[in-house]
Design a protein around this motif. Structure first.
Motif, PDB file in Angstrom:
ATOM      1  N   GLN A  11      19.377   0.377  -9.593  1.00 44.50           N
ATOM      2  CA  GLN A  11      18.716   1.523  -8.976  1.00 44.50           C
ATOM      3  C   GLN A  11      18.576   1.358  -7.468  1.00 44.50           C
ATOM      4  OE1 GLN A  11      14.990   1.943 -10.996  1.00 44.50           O
ATOM      5  NE2 GLN A  11      15.930   2.688 -12.864  1.00 44.50           N
ATOM      6  N   VAL A  12      18.634   0.138  -6.967  1.00 45.55           N
ATOM      7  CA  VAL A  12      18.468  -0.130  -5.542  1.00 45.55           C
ATOM      8  C   VAL A  12      19.841  -0.322  -4.922  1.00 45.55           C
ATOM      9  CG1 VAL A  12      17.459  -1.665  -3.829  1.00 45.55           C
ATOM     10  CG2 VAL A  12      16.241  -1.233  -5.963  1.00 45.55           C
ATOM     11  N   PRO A  13      20.200   0.491  -3.939  1.00 46.51           N
ATOM     12  CA  PRO A  13      21.506   0.335  -3.297  1.00 46.51           C
ATOM     13  C   PRO A  13      21.664  -1.070  -2.715  1.00 46.51           C
ATOM     14  CG  PRO A  13      20.423   2.334  -2.551  1.00 46.51           C
ATOM     15  CD  PRO A  13      19.424   1.572  -3.379  1.00 46.51           C
ATOM     16  N   ALA A  14      22.886  -1.590  -2.755  1.00 53.60           N
ATOM     17  CA  ALA A  14      23.158  -2.946  -2.272  1.00 53.60           C
ATOM     18  C   ALA A  14      22.802  -3.124  -0.802  1.00 53.60           C
ATOM     19  CB  ALA A  14      24.617  -3.296  -2.507  1.00 53.60           C
ATOM     20  N   ASP A  15      22.917  -2.065  -0.008  1.00 54.57           N
ATOM     21  CA  ASP A  15      22.631  -2.173   1.418  1.00 54.57           C
ATOM     22  C   ASP A  15      21.189  -1.825   1.771  1.00 54.57           C
ATOM     23  OD1 ASP A  15      22.854   0.505   0.837  1.00 54.57           O
ATOM     24  OD2 ASP A  15      23.986   0.989   2.644  1.00 54.57           O
ATOM     25  N   ALA A  16      20.319  -1.691   0.754  1.00 49.91           N
ATOM     26  CA  ALA A  16      18.918  -1.345   0.995  1.00 49.91           C
ATOM     27  C   ALA A  16      18.209  -2.496   1.707  1.00 49.91           C
ATOM     28  CB  ALA A  16      18.213  -1.043  -0.327  1.00 49.91           C
ATOM     29  N   ALA A  17      17.270  -2.147   2.545  1.00 52.41           N
ATOM     30  CA  ALA A  17      16.501  -3.140   3.284  1.00 52.41           C
ATOM     31  C   ALA A  17      15.535  -3.864   2.353  1.00 52.41           C
ATOM     32  CB  ALA A  17      15.738  -2.458   4.401  1.00 52.41           C
ATOM     33  N   GLU A  18      15.371  -5.166   2.574  1.00 56.48           N
ATOM     34  CA  GLU A  18      14.413  -5.947   1.804  1.00 56.48           C
ATOM     35  C   GLU A  18      13.034  -5.804   2.435  1.00 56.48           C
ATOM     36  OE1 GLU A  18      14.590  -8.193  -0.929  1.00 56.48           O
ATOM     37  OE2 GLU A  18      16.521  -7.233  -1.291  1.00 56.48           O
ATOM     38  N   CYS A  19      12.038  -5.671   1.595  1.00 52.12           N
ATOM     39  CA  CYS A  19      10.656  -5.547   2.049  1.00 52.12           C
ATOM     40  C   CYS A  19      10.042  -6.936   2.263  1.00 52.12           C
ATOM     41  CB  CYS A  19       9.865  -4.787   0.990  1.00 52.12           C
ATOM     42  SG  CYS A  19       8.098  -4.692   1.325  1.00 52.12           S
ATOM     43  N   THR A  20       9.293  -7.074   3.343  1.00 53.62           N
ATOM     44  CA  THR A  20       8.505  -8.272   3.619  1.00 53.62           C
ATOM     45  C   THR A  20       7.091  -7.792   3.927  1.00 53.62           C
ATOM     46  OG1 THR A  20      10.447  -9.337   4.576  1.00 53.62           O
ATOM     47  CG2 THR A  20       8.317 -10.331   5.053  1.00 53.62           C
ATOM     48  N   ALA A  21       6.165  -8.023   3.005  1.00 57.41           N
ATOM     49  CA  ALA A  21       4.819  -7.452   3.117  1.00 57.41           C
ATOM     50  C   ALA A  21       3.975  -8.073   4.225  1.00 57.41           C
ATOM     51  CB  ALA A  21       4.084  -7.570   1.787  1.00 57.41           C
ATOM     52  N   GLY A  22       4.196  -9.340   4.541  1.00 55.28           N
ATOM     53  CA  GLY A  22       3.348 -10.044   5.501  1.00 55.28           C
ATOM     54  C   GLY A  22       3.058  -9.292   6.784  1.00 55.28           C
ATOM     55  N   PRO A  23       4.068  -8.881   7.522  1.00 56.42           N
ATOM     56  CA  PRO A  23       3.799  -8.162   8.775  1.00 56.42           C
ATOM     57  C   PRO A  23       3.053  -6.836   8.571  1.00 56.42           C
ATOM     58  CG  PRO A  23       6.058  -8.957   8.731  1.00 56.42           C
ATOM     59  CD  PRO A  23       5.490  -9.167   7.361  1.00 56.42           C
ATOM     60  N   ALA A  24       3.270  -6.189   7.423  1.00 54.20           N
ATOM     61  CA  ALA A  24       2.628  -4.902   7.155  1.00 54.20           C
ATOM     62  C   ALA A  24       1.147  -5.056   6.799  1.00 54.20           C
ATOM     63  CB  ALA A  24       3.363  -4.169   6.039  1.00 54.20           C
ATOM     64  N   GLU A  25       0.706  -6.286   6.568  1.00 54.40           N
ATOM     65  CA  GLU A  25      -0.719  -6.505   6.280  1.00 54.40           C
ATOM     66  C   GLU A  25      -1.593  -6.094   7.456  1.00 54.40           C
ATOM     67  OE1 GLU A  25      -1.080 -10.521   4.935  1.00 54.40           O
ATOM     68  OE2 GLU A  25      -0.183 -10.062   2.992  1.00 54.40           O
ATOM     69  N   ALA A  26      -0.991  -5.920   8.616  1.00 52.40           N
ATOM     70  CA  ALA A  26      -1.726  -5.430   9.784  1.00 52.40           C
ATOM     71  C   ALA A  26      -2.285  -4.032   9.548  1.00 52.40           C
ATOM     72  CB  ALA A  26      -0.820  -5.429  11.011  1.00 52.40           C
ATOM     73  N   LEU A  27      -1.742  -3.315   8.570  1.00 51.06           N
ATOM     74  CA  LEU A  27      -2.202  -1.956   8.261  1.00 51.06           C
ATOM     75  C   LEU A  27      -3.475  -1.942   7.413  1.00 51.06           C
ATOM     76  CD1 LEU A  27       1.256  -0.384   7.380  1.00 51.06           C
ATOM     77  CD2 LEU A  27      -0.064  -0.065   9.483  1.00 51.06           C
ATOM     78  N   VAL A  28      -3.804  -3.064   6.781  1.00 49.56           N
ATOM     79  CA  VAL A  28      -5.000  -3.122   5.930  1.00 49.56           C
ATOM     80  C   VAL A  28      -6.230  -2.836   6.781  1.00 49.56           C
ATOM     81  CG1 VAL A  28      -6.448  -4.608   4.486  1.00 49.56           C
ATOM     82  CG2 VAL A  28      -3.956  -4.677   4.253  1.00 49.56           C
ATOM     83  N   GLY A  29      -7.046  -1.917   6.306  1.00 51.77           N
ATOM     84  CA  GLY A  29      -8.245  -1.507   7.032  1.00 51.77           C
ATOM     85  C   GLY A  29      -8.071  -0.211   7.799  1.00 51.77           C
ATOM     86  N   GLU A  30      -6.828   0.187   8.044  1.00 50.99           N
ATOM     87  CA  GLU A  30      -6.567   1.453   8.740  1.00 50.99           C
ATOM     88  C   GLU A  30      -6.685   2.620   7.773  1.00 50.99           C
ATOM     89  OE1 GLU A  30      -3.101   1.899  11.102  1.00 50.99           O
ATOM     90  OE2 GLU A  30      -3.215  -0.134  11.906  1.00 50.99           O
ATOM     91  N   HIS A  31      -6.962   3.795   8.310  1.00 44.27           N
ATOM     92  CA  HIS A  31      -6.961   5.008   7.505  1.00 44.27           C
ATOM     93  C   HIS A  31      -5.528   5.512   7.377  1.00 44.27           C
ATOM     94  CE1 HIS A  31     -11.263   4.861   7.971  1.00 44.27           C
ATOM     95  NE2 HIS A  31     -11.354   5.805   7.069  1.00 44.27           N
ATOM     96  N   TYR A  32      -5.184   5.952   6.183  1.00 53.27           N
ATOM     97  CA  TYR A  32      -3.840   6.473   5.955  1.00 53.27           C
ATOM     98  C   TYR A  32      -3.693   7.819   6.646  1.00 53.27           C
ATOM     99  CZ  TYR A  32       0.372   8.137   3.807  1.00 53.27           C
ATOM    100  OH  TYR A  32       1.640   8.616   3.625  1.00 53.27           O
ATOM    101  N   ARG A  34      -0.421  10.442   8.719  1.00 52.92           N
ATOM    102  CA  ARG A  34       1.004  10.796   8.691  1.00 52.92           C
ATOM    103  C   ARG A  34       1.926   9.741   9.287  1.00 52.92           C
ATOM    104  NH1 ARG A  34       2.074  16.587  11.085  1.00 52.92           N
ATOM    105  NH2 ARG A  34       0.338  15.869  12.315  1.00 52.92           N
ATOM    106  N   HIS A  35       1.504   9.075  10.332  1.00 57.05           N
ATOM    107  CA  HIS A  35       2.359   8.111  11.013  1.00 57.05           C
ATOM    108  C   HIS A  35       2.456   6.761  10.286  1.00 57.05           C
ATOM    109  CE1 HIS A  35      -1.596   6.817  12.404  1.00 57.05           C
ATOM    110  NE2 HIS A  35      -1.044   5.640  12.633  1.00 57.05           N
ATOM    111  N   VAL A  36       1.589   6.505   9.331  1.00 53.28           N
ATOM    112  CA  VAL A  36       1.532   5.201   8.676  1.00 53.28           C
ATOM    113  C   VAL A  36       2.829   4.837   7.945  1.00 53.28           C
ATOM    114  CG1 VAL A  36       0.354   3.877   6.874  1.00 53.28           C
ATOM    115  CG2 VAL A  36      -0.974   5.082   8.609  1.00 53.28           C
ATOM    116  N   PRO A  37       3.469   5.744   7.190  1.00 57.01           N
ATOM    117  CA  PRO A  37       4.716   5.342   6.519  1.00 57.01           C
ATOM    118  C   PRO A  37       5.789   4.828   7.489  1.00 57.01           C
ATOM    119  CG  PRO A  37       3.915   7.367   5.564  1.00 57.01           C
ATOM    120  CD  PRO A  37       3.065   7.088   6.772  1.00 57.01           C
ATOM    121  N   THR A  38       5.896   5.446   8.644  1.00 56.04           N
ATOM    122  CA  THR A  38       6.874   4.994   9.635  1.00 56.04           C
ATOM    123  C   THR A  38       6.537   3.593  10.113  1.00 56.04           C
ATOM    124  OG1 THR A  38       7.238   7.270  10.332  1.00 56.04           O
ATOM    125  CG2 THR A  38       7.942   5.549  11.858  1.00 56.04           C
ATOM    126  N   ARG A  39       5.263   3.355  10.388  1.00 58.13           N
ATOM    127  CA  ARG A  39       4.837   2.013  10.816  1.00 58.13           C
ATOM    128  C   ARG A  39       5.036   0.998   9.710  1.00 58.13           C
ATOM    129  NH1 ARG A  39      -0.753   1.417  12.614  1.00 58.13           N
ATOM    130  NH2 ARG A  39      -0.029  -0.655  13.172  1.00 58.13           N
TER     131      ARG A  39
END
Length: 83
Positions: A11-32, A34-39
């Motif tokens: 189901q996942v294309p071979a060229d799909a980007a791999e997710c790395t959650a660590g850097p995105a933990e900076a979003l914890v505590g922010e309010h969701y 419109r711009h959040v998905p892009t970040r």
């Protein structure tokens, strides 16, 4: 079991980007907002974003190209996870 894993991997294309959650933990505590998905994509390297609200039903398939944003009833991000 291997057949199920093979189907999910297909189901996942071979060229799909791999997710790395660590850097995105900076979003914890922010309010969701419109711009959040892009970040979230930029921080995690994921190509897909799923927002999960309290009590929301969701599928359980694992997608290595997706970042999940868990939000509370006030739309505050409480956790980020790949999958």
């Amino acid at each position: 079991m291997l057949m199920v894993l093979a189907m999910l991997a297909a189901q996942v294309p071979a060229d799909a980007a791999e997710c790395t959650a660590g850097p995105a933990e900076a979003l914890v505590g922010e309010h969701y907002r419109r711009h959040v998905p892009t970040r979230a994509k930029k921080l995690s390297g994921a190509s897909r974003v799923r927002v999960i609200y309290p009590g929301q039903m969701m599928t359980e398939e694992f997608r290595s190209d997706r970042i999940n944003l868990l939000v509370d009833h006030r739309r505050q991000i409480t956790d980020v996870r790949c999958g």
